[in-house]
Design a protein around this motif. Structure first.
Motif, short mmCIF file in Angstrom:
data_model
loop_
_atom_site.label_atom_id
_atom_site.label_comp_id
_atom_site.label_asym_id
_atom_site.label_seq_id
_atom_site.Cartn_x
_atom_site.Cartn_y
_atom_site.Cartn_z
N VAL A 88 -41.02 -33.81 -1.82
CA VAL A 88 -41.19 -33.07 -0.51
C VAL A 88 -42.04 -32.09 -0.36
O VAL A 88 -42.50 -31.82 0.76
CB VAL A 88 -39.56 -32.78 -0.28
CG1 VAL A 88 -38.75 -33.77 -0.05
CG2 VAL A 88 -39.08 -31.56 -1.28
N ALA A 89 -42.35 -31.29 -1.30
CA ALA A 89 -43.26 -30.20 -1.39
C ALA A 89 -44.80 -30.54 -1.03
O ALA A 89 -45.48 -29.81 -0.22
CB ALA A 89 -43.35 -29.42 -2.55
N GLY A 90 -44.93 -31.89 -1.37
CA GLY A 90 -46.34 -32.45 -1.15
C GLY A 90 -46.35 -33.70 -0.39
O GLY A 90 -47.44 -34.38 -0.36
N SER A 91 -45.18 -34.05 0.34
CA SER A 91 -45.12 -35.32 1.02
C SER A 91 -46.22 -35.36 2.23
O SER A 91 -46.39 -34.65 3.03
CB SER A 91 -43.78 -35.52 1.59
OG SER A 91 -43.67 -36.54 2.27
N THR A 92 -46.88 -36.65 2.39
CA THR A 92 -47.82 -36.81 3.19
C THR A 92 -47.54 -38.26 3.89
O THR A 92 -47.69 -39.02 3.02
CB THR A 92 -49.29 -36.77 2.89
OG1 THR A 92 -49.24 -37.45 1.67
CG2 THR A 92 -49.75 -35.16 2.35
N GLY A 93 -46.65 -38.20 4.80
CA GLY A 93 -46.50 -39.56 5.52
C GLY A 93 -45.44 -40.34 4.87
O GLY A 93 -45.23 -41.30 5.45
N ALA A 94 -44.88 -40.04 3.85
CA ALA A 94 -43.65 -40.76 3.34
C ALA A 94 -42.53 -40.78 4.24
O ALA A 94 -42.22 -39.83 4.75
CB ALA A 94 -43.28 -40.30 2.03
N PRO A 95 -41.57 -41.81 4.28
CA PRO A 95 -40.69 -41.78 5.17
C PRO A 95 -39.42 -40.79 4.66
O PRO A 95 -39.49 -40.74 3.50
CB PRO A 95 -39.87 -43.33 5.14
CG PRO A 95 -40.37 -43.94 3.95
CD PRO A 95 -41.96 -43.29 3.61
N ARG A 96 -38.81 -40.40 5.58
CA ARG A 96 -37.77 -39.20 5.17
C ARG A 96 -36.55 -39.87 5.23
O ARG A 96 -35.81 -40.83 6.20
CB ARG A 96 -37.99 -38.36 6.47
CG ARG A 96 -36.87 -37.17 6.41
CD ARG A 96 -37.14 -36.19 7.56
NE ARG A 96 -36.41 -35.08 7.61
CZ ARG A 96 -35.33 -35.07 8.55
NH1 ARG A 96 -35.04 -36.09 9.41
NH2 ARG A 96 -34.60 -33.84 8.40
N PRO A 97 -35.75 -39.67 4.05
CA PRO A 97 -34.34 -40.22 3.98
C PRO A 97 -33.41 -39.54 4.81
O PRO A 97 -33.49 -38.35 5.35
CB PRO A 97 -34.03 -39.99 2.63
CG PRO A 97 -34.87 -38.73 2.09
CD PRO A 97 -36.11 -38.74 3.09
N ALA A 98 -32.25 -40.14 4.99
CA ALA A 98 -31.24 -39.57 5.82
C ALA A 98 -30.28 -38.73 4.82
O ALA A 98 -29.94 -37.60 5.27
CB ALA A 98 -30.13 -40.72 6.28
N ARG A 99 -30.18 -39.19 3.60
CA ARG A 99 -29.33 -38.27 2.80
C ARG A 99 -30.00 -38.30 1.30
O ARG A 99 -30.58 -39.09 0.87
CB ARG A 99 -28.06 -38.66 2.42
CG ARG A 99 -27.01 -38.47 3.87
CD ARG A 99 -25.83 -38.87 3.79
NE ARG A 99 -25.60 -40.28 2.79
CZ ARG A 99 -24.47 -40.83 2.25
NH1 ARG A 99 -23.50 -39.89 2.34
NH2 ARG A 99 -24.46 -41.84 1.55
N VAL A 100 -29.78 -37.10 0.57
CA VAL A 100 -30.55 -36.94 -0.76
C VAL A 100 -29.39 -36.31 -1.67
O VAL A 100 -28.83 -35.33 -1.18
CB VAL A 100 -31.62 -36.23 -0.97
CG1 VAL A 100 -32.07 -35.99 -2.33
CG2 VAL A 100 -32.81 -36.89 -0.09
N ALA A 101 -29.10 -36.95 -2.81
CA ALA A 101 -28.17 -36.62 -3.83
C ALA A 101 -28.92 -35.95 -4.93
O ALA A 101 -29.56 -36.79 -5.52
CB ALA A 101 -26.93 -37.22 -4.18
#
Length: 195
Positions: A88-101
């Motif tokens: 997430v700190a370096g994300s470029t264009g990746a889809p974003r999830p609804a939830r993360v555990a």
């Protein structure tokens, strides 16, 4: 009483160092979800025994490719949870999830030469919040890889609530977590809270 709807979105399972072998709850979870007709994805790490940050990030992003934004969940364990923070700190264009555990991330101060490039993980509140609609932190109260506890290590720096599992250890096979019905239940619910 009416039966609550069951969540059916895809789930990305991100293992940690040494992977999730046949007895691990992540393996069990993936099988349970697949048996229920759910799509399950796992990063195709070339070598789970010798983690490398950049190749692992590439493999994680390949596993996310094509997923619907805000339409999938991520369940990451141990070093996989730390990998997610780098993603997430370096994300470029990746889809974003609804939830993360994020389950049992090792201490940010972990000193292990084999995984030194993963530590310390990026702990920027705004970046992590932008990385998903919601993120939950889960760890045992006696995790040997997280001696300061999940609240001090990650919860307070990220301003995020934590779920502490009494006697959970590292929430792995050695701690007795081969089957983990609570995680399966979380995957089937729409809300973020773990318990």
């Amino acid at each position: 009483m009416p039966r609550r709807p069951t969540r059916t979105v895809p789930t990305v399972i991100v293992p940690g160092w040494n992977g999730s072998g046949p007895g691990h709850w992540q393996t069990w979870l993936g099988q349970q979800l697949e048996d229920a007709g759910r799509e399950v994805r796992r990063p195709a790490f070339a070598d789970v025994d010798h983690p490398a940050l950049e190749p692992w990030l590439t493999d994680l992003r390949a596993a996310l490719d094509g997923l619907p934004a805000d339409g999938f969940d991520v369940v990451a364990h141990s070093l996989g949870a730390v990998l997610w923070l780098h993603h997430v700190a370096g994300s470029t264009g990746a889809p974003r999830p609804a939830r993360v555990a994020l389950v049992s991330p090792p201490s940010p101060a972990l000193d292990a030469v084999e995984v030194a490039e993963f530590f310390p993980p990026p702990l920027d509140v705004d970046t992590v919040r932008r990385g998903a609609d919601g993120t939950v932190l889960i760890a045992g109260d006696d995790d040997q890889y997280l001696p300061e506890g999940i609240a001090d290590a990650y919860g307070r720096p990220l301003k995020m609530a934590t779920t502490v599992v009494a006697g959970g250890g590292h929430l792995n096979t050695e701690s007795g977590y081969g089957a983990w019905p609570a995680m399966l239940d979380w995957c089937g619910r729409g809300n973020l809270a773990f318990f």
